[in-house]
Design a protein around this motif. Structure first.
Motif, short mmCIF file in Angstrom:
data_model
loop_
_atom_site.label_atom_id
_atom_site.label_comp_id
_atom_site.label_asym_id
_atom_site.label_seq_id
_atom_site.Cartn_x
_atom_site.Cartn_y
_atom_site.Cartn_z
N LEU A 13 0.86 -1.07 0.02
CA LEU A 13 -0.11 0.18 0.14
C LEU A 13 0.97 1.46 0.05
O LEU A 13 1.53 1.62 0.82
N GLU A 14 0.78 1.99 -1.18
CA GLU A 14 1.85 3.22 -1.50
C GLU A 14 1.51 3.73 -0.21
O GLU A 14 2.97 4.78 0.31
N GLY A 15 0.40 3.76 -0.17
CA GLY A 15 -0.20 5.13 1.19
C GLY A 15 0.57 4.90 2.41
O GLY A 15 0.04 5.31 3.56
N LEU A 22 -9.95 3.41 -1.26
CA LEU A 22 -10.47 2.82 -2.70
C LEU A 22 -11.09 1.39 -3.16
O LEU A 22 -11.05 0.52 -2.95
N THR A 23 -11.73 1.84 -3.55
CA THR A 23 -12.36 1.10 -5.05
C THR A 23 -12.85 0.89 -6.47
O THR A 23 -12.77 2.02 -6.92
N SER A 51 -2.70 -3.00 -11.91
CA SER A 51 -1.95 -2.55 -11.16
C SER A 51 -1.23 -1.35 -11.11
O SER A 51 -0.29 -0.53 -9.90
N SER A 52 -0.93 -0.65 -11.92
CA SER A 52 -0.15 0.60 -11.97
C SER A 52 -0.80 1.38 -11.12
O SER A 52 -0.46 3.20 -10.66
N LEU A 53 -2.46 1.66 -11.55
CA LEU A 53 -2.94 2.35 -11.13
C LEU A 53 -2.77 2.36 -9.30
O LEU A 53 -2.48 3.16 -8.25
N LEU A 54 -2.55 0.81 -8.71
CA LEU A 54 -2.80 0.48 -7.68
C LEU A 54 -1.48 1.17 -6.53
O LEU A 54 -0.81 1.96 -5.40
N LYS A 55 0.32 1.22 -8.15
CA LYS A 55 0.89 2.20 -7.01
C LYS A 55 1.50 2.97 -7.46
O LYS A 55 2.02 3.65 -6.85
N GLN A 56 0.75 4.07 -7.92
CA GLN A 56 0.39 5.20 -8.25
C GLN A 56 -0.49 5.97 -7.65
O GLN A 56 -0.25 7.14 -7.10
N THR A 57 -0.97 5.33 -6.37
CA THR A 57 -2.05 6.08 -5.81
C THR A 57 -1.38 5.86 -4.29
O THR A 57 -1.91 4.18 -4.00
#
Length: 215
Positions: A13-15, A22-23, A51-57
């Motif tokens: 989790l990047e945060g 997020l959903t 994957s990109s969305l989850l890595k950048q958020t």
């Protein structure tokens, strides 16, 4: 749309436990209108985009639901999405059979009921996500669904976003589908995606809208 390599998400989790709740509502639909199966290219693009969305958020938590409007059903769902969940989602997409849709499903307009169900489920959550993201190719369903079919939104959250992938030959000739019409009617943001660069720009614009959750 340029092909993306599907790098598996490692569950990080990047945060760091803060940031966006997020959903992601993943539309498991072929990008080609002439095929009734998810090819390796389709799966790579869908999984790579997720994957990109989850890595950048910056993420506090993530819930993922994969669905298919033609069949009118949810094919995968996990509240606390994890690395194992990503692998199970990949296996589900690989085994998904889309070649047959029952007459009853077509006659009952199950796709509309499913879309309403997905949205209302997010609106009714006791602790709604900060953001609900539709992710997938533009659909062939263009009918606008009456607002009264959807549960009234009583709080600021969730905010709705749509990363709408278009086939490369559609550039300049994009028409709103049902999901896009819903997002716009609820003051959400729609990103027309033709390339990885546009996808990355869309994520940054989404994060700007959600900046309040990232401090």
């Amino acid at each position: 749309v340029t092909s993306l390599e599907a790098q598996p998400w490692n569950g990080h989790l990047e945060g760091g436990g803060r940031g966006v709740q997020l959903t992601v509502l993943l539309d498991a639909t072929p990008f080609s209108l002439r095929t009734q199966s998810l090819r390796a290219w389709d799966r790579a693009l869908l999984l790579g985009s997720l994957s990109s969305l989850l890595k950048q958020t910056p993420i506090q938590s993530v819930r993922v639901v994969a669905f298919n409007l033609d069949q009118g059903r949810v094919i995968f769902e996990q509240d606390e999405f994890s690395r194992d969940g990503f692998e199970r989602l990949a296996q589900t997409l690989e085994s998904l059979e889309l070649g047959t849709v029952s007459y009853q499903t077509l006659q009952s307009h199950a796709w509309a009921g499913l879309l309403v169900q997905l949205v209302n489920q997010e609106l009714a959550r006791e602790m709604p996500s900060h953001a609900v993201v539709f992710l997938g190719p533009s659909t062939h369903f263009t009918r606008k669904l009456p607002r009264e079919m959807f549960k009234p939104q009583e709080t600021r959250d969730p905010q709705f976003f749509y990363f709408e992938y278009h086939r490369f030959w559609q550039r300049g000739r994009e028409y709103p589908d049902t999901i896009e019409s819903f997002i716009k009617s609820n003051h959400g943001m729609v990103f027309q995606i033709h390339s990885p660069g546009e996808f990355a720009q869309g994520i940054q614009k989404m994060l700007e809208r959600l900046a309040v959750h990232n401090d």
